[in-house]
Design a protein around this motif. Structure first.
Motif, PDB file in Angstrom:
ATOM      1  N   LEU A  16       0.827  -1.212   0.000  1.00 38.17           N
ATOM      2  CA  LEU A  16       0.000   0.000   0.000  1.00 38.17           C
ATOM      3  C   LEU A  16       0.865   1.268   0.000  1.00 38.17           C
ATOM      4  O   LEU A  16       0.495   2.280  -0.607  1.00 38.17           O
ATOM      5  N   ASP A  17       2.023   1.190   0.666  1.00 37.54           N
ATOM      6  CA  ASP A  17       2.919   2.358   0.713  1.00 37.54           C
ATOM      7  C   ASP A  17       3.301   2.836  -0.682  1.00 37.54           C
ATOM      8  O   ASP A  17       3.607   4.008  -0.878  1.00 37.54           O
ATOM      9  N   ARG A  27      -3.115   5.099   4.456  1.00 36.38           N
ATOM     10  CA  ARG A  27      -4.058   4.217   5.183  1.00 36.38           C
ATOM     11  C   ARG A  27      -5.319   4.975   5.613  1.00 36.38           C
ATOM     12  O   ARG A  27      -5.964   4.618   6.593  1.00 36.38           O
ATOM     13  N   ASP A  31      -6.593  -0.536   5.559  1.00 36.65           N
ATOM     14  CA  ASP A  31      -5.284  -1.187   5.433  1.00 36.65           C
ATOM     15  C   ASP A  31      -5.407  -2.382   4.497  1.00 36.65           C
ATOM     16  O   ASP A  31      -6.451  -3.026   4.434  1.00 36.65           O
ATOM     17  N   VAL A 122      -8.512  -2.969   0.315  1.00 41.88           N
ATOM     18  CA  VAL A 122      -8.282  -2.566   1.704  1.00 41.88           C
ATOM     19  C   VAL A 122      -9.435  -2.960   2.605  1.00 41.88           C
ATOM     20  O   VAL A 122     -10.597  -2.952   2.188  1.00 41.88           O
ATOM     21  N   ALA A 126      -9.650  -1.460   9.663  1.00 37.84           N
ATOM     22  CA  ALA A 126      -8.455  -2.238   9.962  1.00 37.84           C
ATOM     23  C   ALA A 126      -8.126  -2.221  11.452  1.00 37.84           C
ATOM     24  O   ALA A 126      -7.357  -3.043  11.925  1.00 37.84           O
ATOM     25  N   THR A 132      -2.555  -8.482   7.270  1.00 39.33           N
ATOM     26  CA  THR A 132      -1.144  -8.801   7.021  1.00 39.33           C
ATOM     27  C   THR A 132      -1.000  -9.174   5.557  1.00 39.33           C
ATOM     28  O   THR A 132      -1.842  -9.882   4.999  1.00 39.33           O
ATOM     29  N   ARG A 156      -4.948   0.703  16.038  1.00 36.82           N
ATOM     30  CA  ARG A 156      -4.138   1.093  14.881  1.00 36.82           C
ATOM     31  C   ARG A 156      -2.672   1.179  15.271  1.00 36.82           C
ATOM     32  O   ARG A 156      -2.345   1.363  16.428  1.00 36.82           O
ATOM     33  N   ASP A 157      -1.829   1.098  14.265  1.00 36.27           N
ATOM     34  CA  ASP A 157      -0.391   1.123  14.522  1.00 36.27           C
ATOM     35  C   ASP A 157       0.009   2.301  15.395  1.00 36.27           C
ATOM     36  O   ASP A 157       0.688   2.166  16.386  1.00 36.27           O
TER      37      ASP A 157
END
Ligand code: PEP
Ligand code: MG
Length: 840
Positions: A16-17, A27, A31, A122, A126, A132, A156-157
Motif C-alpha cells: 500500500l505504501d 491508510r 489497510d 483494503v 483495519a 497482514t 491502529r499502529d
C-alpha cells in the motif's frame, strides 16, 4: 479467526505504501495491499455480501461473514471515467462466493483514461480487523492467497501504545435527524480536543477517532442508531461523559421526532416517485425545497484549479499549506459572518475540516513524499471523499460536497486567486450548477435568486437544507442536462414535482403563474392578518405566542405575528459552552430577547437540562434512566449555584413588558415554593416576578389543583406529558409509529389541568408541539386552553385556523375528543371537523 483473502485479480502485488495515491498510501481509507492487474475480471476475494458499488462502477465494497468490510478500488482516479471501461457483474446487496466475478474491466480503456491501474484492496475497519500481507513484489494469480485478515480487535499502529481495555466506555443513541453530518461531527471533534484521553467511536463495525470530523462522518451513523464510545487516558471518564452528553443532546439540532406539523418542516420534501426519462426540454430531480419559480437560467461556472504535482521541498510546501489553510479559515469566517444564520453555521462547520487530524496527516505524508501542497491537499480531500462515497450511504456521499468546498478554498488560496466574484445575477435567476457549494451560495446575491437546480446532490446536502431554510425553491440531482441550458434561457422550476422546464410554452407558464399567484395570495392573506390578535370567530381571545431558542428567533417570531414568547428554551442558549455562563452574560442575552420582543411578554423557562438534553457544563452523573433522573428543576436543585445564577440573571432584565419564569419538570407544588423562596432571597421580593409551572409529568397533571394555587400560571408541555404518560421515549425510533402527542390519554390530563387552572383563576397555555398543529387547536381551545405557544413559522396558519373557529363548536369537539379510544380515532375526528363558523 483469520480470514484469508484471495487475490481478486491476477497481477503484480504492490504494498500500500507504494500506491500512487496519498489517501491509500496513508491508510486513510483502510489497510491492505494493491495489485497491478494483468487480467480483466475483478473477483470476490471471499464469501460475503456486496454492500456498495460506486456510482462510477470503479469500486466495490464487500462485507465478509466476520463483519470485515473490504473495498476493491480499481485503479487510481478512475472515478473520473464515469463508468467507462467497467461492466458490473453483480448488484448491490447480492451475496457472493469467493471467486465470483464482480466487475469486468476494459483494461485498454482504463489504461488510456486512468492515472494508474494499481488496484488497492483494503479492509475499511483495519483497527478491528488487522491485515497482514504475507509476500510483496511478486506475481499473483486470481484466487491465490493474498491477504490475511485477523478477527480480534486491535488498535491502529499509531495507537499501539494504548491498552486494548478502555478506561471508560459507554454507548449513546443518536437522535440527530441527519445523523453524524458535518456540523455535529465537527462539534464532537471540537469537544474531544479538550481532553487528553483518546476517544474512539464505533458503529456499523467501523471506528473513528473522535478528533476527526471526516472519520466521524464516515461512520455513517443515522438517526436512532447506537454509537459506542471508548476512551483511553487520564481524563477518559470526563471525555466519554462529555461526548456522550453532547451527542445525546443533539447539539441543539431539532431531535428526530416524528409528529412535527408538515408545514413546520419548512417545505422540504422528497420526491420518491421513480425517475422517468425527462421529456425534451426538461430535467427531473429531487425536491429539496418546495415552491414554484419562473425565471431565467443562470449557470454558475465551476472553478478549476491547475497545480503542479511536484513540490519545492518539504519545509516550503508545509508552510504554504499552513498559510493557505489559515487564509481559507479566515475566508470561511468572513463568509459565515455575512451569510445568514444557517449558511453561517454550515460554513463554520466546514472550517473544522481545515484542522482535521486525518486529512492533515495524509496531506503531510504526501508533502514528505515530494508533492506540492496543492497536490497533497487535493489527494487528502479526494481520499476522504472516496471514504464517504465508499460507504454506499447516499447521505454521506452528499457530505462530500462540503469537502469539495473546503478543498476549493485552500486550492484557491494556494493559487493566489481572490475568490471568484460571480457575474451579477439577472433578476429572478434560476441558478443552475453541477453542485452548489455552501461558500458559493454565501457569495450569491440571494435577493435576485428565484430558485436553484443542480445536476448532482441530494435532498440532505447542505445547500438543499439551506435553500429550504431560506424558503427558495430548489431541485437537486436533476442530471447533467441541467448544465446544457444556456444562461439567459427562460425556465420554469417546479419544485413541487421536481422538474425544470426549459423554454416553457405559454400554457405551462400561465398555469404556473396561476399557482404562484394563488400561493402568494394565500401567504399574503395569512401574513396580512398574522399580526392581529388571536381570536375565535365568536370572540374568544386566544393568545398565540412563540417558542424561542435564540435572539434571532425573536425577530422571526414577531414577523410571523407572535404576541409574545411562551417558552424560551434557555438550555439551547449556551449549549456549546464547557463552563456555565456568568450571570451578566445570561442577563445580556435575556435582555436582548426581551428588547426584541418588547412590548410583548417573555416567558423564560429555567434550564431544562438532563434527560435527552445534556449540557457540557452540567456535570450530571451517568444514569441508568436519564429521562427519569436528574432533569429540569431536579437537576437545578442538585446544582443550586446554576439555579441561583439563572434566577439572578432573570431578575436583572429590565423589560417594559412582563418577564415571567417557567419551571420545567415540576411534580408537586412544593417545588414551586422552593424557587419562590430563592427568588425572595435574591431580592426578587421588591419586584414580583410571575412564576409558572410546566405541566409535563403525569404527577403534575394529577396535582394540578394544588400546583395552580401555588404557581402564577400553568403551561402544559405536551411533548414530555405524552412521553411520560405513554411510557414511550419521545425520540425512540422504533416507537415513532406509535408515539403521538395527540393521544386521548394526554387530552384527559390537559382537560384536568384546564379545570384546575380555571378553579384557581390561572392562565393555562400549551407549549409542546401539539400547540403548533392547527388541527389540534379547536380541541385544545375547547378544553379551555387560552394561550398556544408554537413554532414561529406556524403562527400565521394557526391564527387563521383560530379565526375560523367558534368556541361553542370547539367545546363540543373537545367533549367528543375525550371519548375517543386512541390517537388514530382522535385524529380522524379532528380531520373531519368542519369548523362551523359562528358569526360574531
Ligand atoms: C414539552 O415537553 O412539551 C416542552 C415544551 O418541553 P421540551 O420539548 O423542551 O422538553
Ligand atoms: Mg419538556
Amino acid at each position: 479467526m483469520k480470514l484469508v483473502l484471495a487475490a481478486p485479480i491476477s497481477g503484480w502485488v504492490v504494498p500500500l505504501d507504494d500506491v500512487p495515491d496519498a489517501a491509500f498510501a496513508g491508510r486513510m481509507v483502510g489497510d491492505g495491499a494493491a495489485i497491478d492487474p494483468t487480467d480483466s475480471v475483478l473477483r470476490a476475494p471471499c464469501d460475503g455480501v456486496v454492500t456498495a458499488i460506486a456510482a462510477a462502477g470503479h469500486a466495490v465494497t464487500l462485507r465478509a461473514e466476520s463483519g470485515a468490510e473490504i473495498l476493491l478500488h480499481v485503479g487510481i482516479d478512475t472515478v473520473g471515467l464515469q463508468g467507462q471501461g467497467f461492466t458490473r457483474r453483480v448488484e448491490q446487496g447480492a451475496g457472493v462466493r469467493r471467486g465470483d466475478p464482480l466487475l469486468e474491466l476494459d483494461l485498454d480503456r482504463l489504461a488510456r483514461g486512468a492515472k494508474s491501474l494499481v488496484t488497492p484492496v483494503v479492509v475499511l475497519d483495519a483497527a478491528r480487523f488487522p491485515v497482514t500481507l504475507p509476500g510483496k513484489d511478486r506475481l499473483i494469480r486470481a484466487g491465490e492467497p493474498f491477504l490475511e485478515v485477523g478477527g480480534a480487535p486491535r488498535l491502529r499502529d499509531e495507537e499501539s501504545a494504548t491498552p486494548a481495555e478502555p478506561d471508560a466506555a459507554t454507548d449513546v443513541i443518536v437522535h440527530l435527524p441527519h445523523g453524524f453530518h458535518a456540523r455535529p461531527a465537527a462539534q464532537i471533534a471540537r469537544l474531544s480536543r479538550q481532553f487528553t484521553a483518546r476517544v474512539v467511536l464505533s458503529a456499523h463495525g467501523r471506528e473513528a477517532s473522535a478528533g476527526s470530523t471526516v472519520a466521524l462522518m464516515a461512520l455513517g451513523v443515522g438517526a436512532g442508531e447506537r454509537v459506542e464510545l471508548r476512551a483511553f487516558g487520564a481524563d477518559a471518564e470526563a471525555a466519554v461523559r462529555t461526548l456522550a452528553d453532547g451527542i445525546a443532546s443533539g447539539f441543539g439540532e431539532p431531535q428526530a421526532h416524528r409528529k412535527v406539523p408538515a408545514s413546520a418542516a419548512c417545505g422540504r420534501d422528497r420526491d420518491a416517485s421513480p425517475r422517468a426519462a425527462p421529456p425534451a426540454g426538461s430535467a427531473r430531480g429531487t425536491v429539496a425545497s418546495r415552491g414554484l419559480a419562473i425565471g431565467v437560467a443562470w449557470q454558475l461556472a465551476e472553478q478549476e484549479f491547475a497545480f503542479p504535482e511536484a513540490g519545492g521541498g518539504v519545509a516550503i510546501e508545509r508552510t504554504r499549506l499552513d498559510d493557505a489553510r489559515g487564509y481559507a479559515r479566515e475566508r470561511l469566517r468572513q463568509l459565515a459572518a455575512t451569510a445568514g444564520d444557517d449558511t453561517g453555521d454550515v460554513l463554520s462547520a466546514q472550517g473544522a475540516f481545515l484542522d482535521d487530524p486525518e486529512l492533515l496527516e495524509v496531506a503531510d505524508r504526501a508533502i514528505r513524499d515530494g508533492k506540492s501542497a496543492a497536490h497533497a491537499w487535493h489527494s487528502a480531500i479526494r481520499g476522504a471523499r472516496e471514504l464517504l462515497e465508499g460507504t454506499g450511504d447516499s447521505r454521506l456521499a452528499e457530505r462530500a460536497a462540503d469537502l469539495r468546498d473546503v478543498e476549493a478554498q485552500v486550492l484557491q488560496a494556494l493559487a493566489g486567486e481572490a475568490g471568484a466574484v460571480p457575474d451579477p445575477l439577472p433578476e429572478a435567476a434560476i441558478v443552475l450548477a453541477g453542485e452548489l457549494l455552501p461558500s458559493q451560495l454565501a457569495r450569491l446575491d440571494l435577493s435576485q435568486v428565484a430558485g436553484f437546480c443542480t445536476a448532482a446532490g441530494g435532498p440532505t446536502s447542505h445547500v438543499a437544507l439551506l435553500a429550504a431554510s431560506l424558503g427558495i425553491p430548489a431541485v437537486v440531482g436533476a442530471g447533467t442536462a441541467v448544465l446544457e441550458v444556456t444562461s439567459g434561457t427562460p425556465v420554469l422550476l417546479d419544485a413541487d414535482t421536481g422538474r425544470l422546464l426549459v423554454d416553457p410554452d405559454e400554457e405551462a407558464l400561465s398555469r404556473a403563474r396561476g399557482r404562484i399567484k394563488a400561493r402568494r395570495a394565500r401567504r399574503a392573506q395569512l401574513a396580512e392578518r398574522a399580526r392581529e390578535d388571536g381570536c375565535t370567530a365568536d370572540g374568544r381571545r386566544i393568545r398565540v405566542f412563540a417558542n424561542l431558542a435564540s435572539v434571532a428567533d425573536a425577530g422571526q417570531a414577531i414577523e410571523a405575528g407572535a404576541e409574545g414568547c411562551g417558552l424560551l428554551r434557555t438550555e439551547f442558549l449556551f449549549q456549546d459552552r464547557t463552563a456555565a455562563p456568568p450571570v451578566d452574560e445570561q442577563a445580556a442575552v435575556f435582555q436582548a430577547i426581551a428588547d426584541a420582543l418588547a412590548p410583548r411578554p417573555l416567558v423564560i423557562r429555567l434550564l431544562d437540562a438532563g434527560g435527552d438534553k445534556a449540557l457540557p457544563y452540567l456535570p450530571l452523573p451517568a444514569e441508568a434512566n436519564p429521562l427519569l433522573g436528574l432533569r429540569g428543576l431536579r437537576a437545578l436543585f442538585r446544582f443550586p449555584e446554576l439555579l441561583r445564577d439563572q434566577l439572578a440573571a432573570i431578575l436583572q432584565v429590565e423589560s417594559a413588558a412582563e418577564c415571567r419564569i417557567l419551571l420545567p419538570m415540576i411534580t408537586e407544588a412544593g417545588e414551586v415554593g422552593r424557587v419562590r423562596a430563592l427568588l425572595d432571597e435574591l431580592g426578587g421580593r421588591g419586584r414580583p416576578v410571575a412564576v409558572g409551572a410546566m405541566i409535563e409529568t403525569p404527577a403534575a397533571a394529577a396535582l394540578a389543583r394544588s400546583i395552580a394555587r401555588t404557581a402564577d400560571f400553568l403551561s402544559i408541555g405536551t411533548n414530555d406529558l405524552a412521553q411520560y404518560t405513554l411510557a414511550m421515549d419521545r425520540a425512540h425510533p422504533e416507537l415513532a409509529g406509535a408515539f403521538d402527542f395527540f393521544h386521548p390519554a394526554v387530552l384527559h390530563q390537559v382537560a384536568a389541568v384546564c379545570e384546575a387552572a380555571a378553579a384557581a383563576g390561572r392562565d393555562v397555555s400549551v407549549c409542546g408541539a401539539l400547540a403548533s398543529e392547527p388541527a389540534a387547536a379547536p380541541v385544545l381551545i375547547g378544553l379551555g386552553v387560552q394561550t398556544l405557544s408554537a413554532v414561529p413559522a406556524m403562527i400565521p396558519e394557526l391564527k387563521d385556523r383560530i379565526r375560523s373557529l367558534s368556541f361553542a363548536a370547539c367545546r363540543d369537539l373537545a367533549r367528543d375528543a375525550l371519548a375517543q379510544e386512541d390517537a388514530g380515532a382522535l385524529r380522524r375526528l379532528v380531520d373531519g371537523f368542519a369548523a362551523p363558523v359562528a358569526k360574531p
